[in-house]
Design an enzyme around this catalytic site. Structure first.
Site, mmCIF file in Angstrom:
data_model
loop_
_atom_site.group_PDB
_atom_site.id
_atom_site.type_symbol
_atom_site.label_atom_id
_atom_site.label_comp_id
_atom_site.label_asym_id
_atom_site.label_seq_id
_atom_site.Cartn_x
_atom_site.Cartn_y
_atom_site.Cartn_z
ATOM 1 N N HIS A 148 0.810 -1.138 -0.092
ATOM 2 C CA HIS A 148 -0.155 -0.063 0.191
ATOM 3 C C HIS A 148 0.762 1.222 -0.103
ATOM 4 C CE1 HIS A 148 1.100 0.101 4.261
ATOM 5 N NE2 HIS A 148 0.297 -1.139 4.600
ATOM 6 N N GLY B 2 1.880 3.184 2.296
ATOM 7 C CA GLY B 2 2.659 3.163 3.285
ATOM 8 C C GLY B 2 4.058 2.560 3.174
ATOM 9 N N HIS B 3 3.858 1.316 2.465
ATOM 10 C CA HIS B 3 5.111 0.523 1.909
ATOM 11 C C HIS B 3 5.905 1.610 1.041
ATOM 12 C CE1 HIS B 3 2.985 -2.982 3.008
ATOM 13 N NE2 HIS B 3 3.835 -3.129 3.579
ATOM 14 N N ASP C 292 5.093 0.354 13.620
ATOM 15 C CA ASP C 292 5.131 -0.786 14.606
ATOM 16 C C ASP C 292 6.648 -0.446 15.295
ATOM 17 O OD1 ASP C 292 5.891 -3.086 15.932
ATOM 18 O OD2 ASP C 292 5.393 -4.327 14.653
ATOM 19 N N ARG D 140 -3.359 -5.576 6.786
ATOM 20 C CA ARG D 140 -4.280 -6.251 7.509
ATOM 21 C C ARG D 140 -5.595 -5.627 7.397
ATOM 22 N NH1 ARG D 140 -2.682 -10.229 11.101
ATOM 23 N NH2 ARG D 140 -0.235 -10.188 11.092
#
Length: 282
Positions: free
Chosen positions: A34, A36-37, A150, A187
């Site tokens: 997405h 973010g990646h 994370d 997710r």
């Protein structure tokens, strides 16, 4: 874009980049990419002259087999996105390439891996460090980029790199969010429509905490109450973990906020566990 499925091919492709005078920025992923990646890819490209990405759904960091089986996969789409983003090499191994038959070596940060979110996801961070160590040994990057969403994972990897004297600079990328504030995550694809709407409570609770942190005399316990109370307003959400710690050490903080405070939350929606984080400055 060079797609490598073997260690030998990946090492040869990386060596070719180095022979052309390029430095290596590395973005490890588990696919289902997405924005973010892709922001991490862009960050790698600003910190090195070439970008290598990996796509590997790492079995050792999943707590149960069904979660691993249900993890979203779309190799063709992922490769197209990485190609468009200017990634030069994608390492796409099978599990037995990373963990050959008879494999018995693990890498673990013994304190950081077993506290905070590590208690909610036992063994998870051991799986992360074990696979990242292997990927670093194969790719041998100059820079590696990980998302700050994370936060504990980022700190665990930095600790591993420091302790094992790895010549890799770790760069953290800011959390990317959907228009409604939900942190981007692979997710999210598995959420039901009702749970997807409810999941915004994570970012809403962090926003409320950041706003409360500006009040005179606010304490860490006040911040924890704001988050817990906000999550409790959403009946579909179950708070699994709430950690309020020093941003640089992950030690628990209490009393007034006198140093940067890292907030890490994990919230369950049906069978999907989502995480989010925020660092609040004093």
């Amino acid at each position: 874009m060079h797609i490598c499925r073997s260690i030998e091919d990946c090492r040869a492709a990386v060596a070719d980049l180095r022979n052309r005078g390029k430095s290596i920025g590395f973005v490890p992923t588990m696919g289902a990419l997405h924005d973010g990646h892709l922001s991490l890819v862009r960050l790698a490209q600003t910190n090195a002259t070439s970008c290598v990405a990996s796509i590997f759904v790492n079995p050792t960091q999943f707590g149960n087999a069904s979660d691993l089986d249900l993890y979203p996969r779309d190799e063709d789409r992922d490769l197209s996105l990485l190609d468009e983003a200017g990634v030069e090499i994608v390492f796409l191994p099978e599990a037995d390439v990373i963990y050959p038959p008879g494999d018995e070596t693990i890498v673990e940060t013994t304190r950081l891996a077993n506290m905070l979110h590590g208690k909610v996801r036992p063994g998870h961070f051991r799986g992360v460090t074990s696979v990242v160590n292997r990927l670093f040994n194969i790719v041998q990057p100059d820079v590696a980029v990980f998302g700050e969403k994370d936060y504990q994972q980022l700190m665990v990897i930095r600790q591993m790199v420091r302790d094992l004297h790895m010549p890799v600079r770790i760069v953290g990328g800011p959390t990317m969010r959907e228009a409604d504030g939900l942190a981007m995550s692979s997710r999210n694809q598995r959420l039901s429509p009702a749970d997807r709407l409810a999941a915004v409570v994570l970012s809403r609770s962090l926003d409320a905490a950041a706003a409360r942190a500006g009040d005179p005399g606010v304490s860490v316990d006040d911040i924890r109450d704001v988050i817990a109370n906000t999550i409790a307003t959403e009946p579909r959400a179950r708070l699994r973990g709430l950690d309020t710690v020093a941003a640089d050490t992950l030690d628990y903080l209490h009393g007034p906020i006198n140093e940067p405070l890292a907030i890490m939350i994990s919230v369950q929606f049906s069978d999907i566990l989502l995480i989010d984080q925020r660092v609040i400055q004093p």
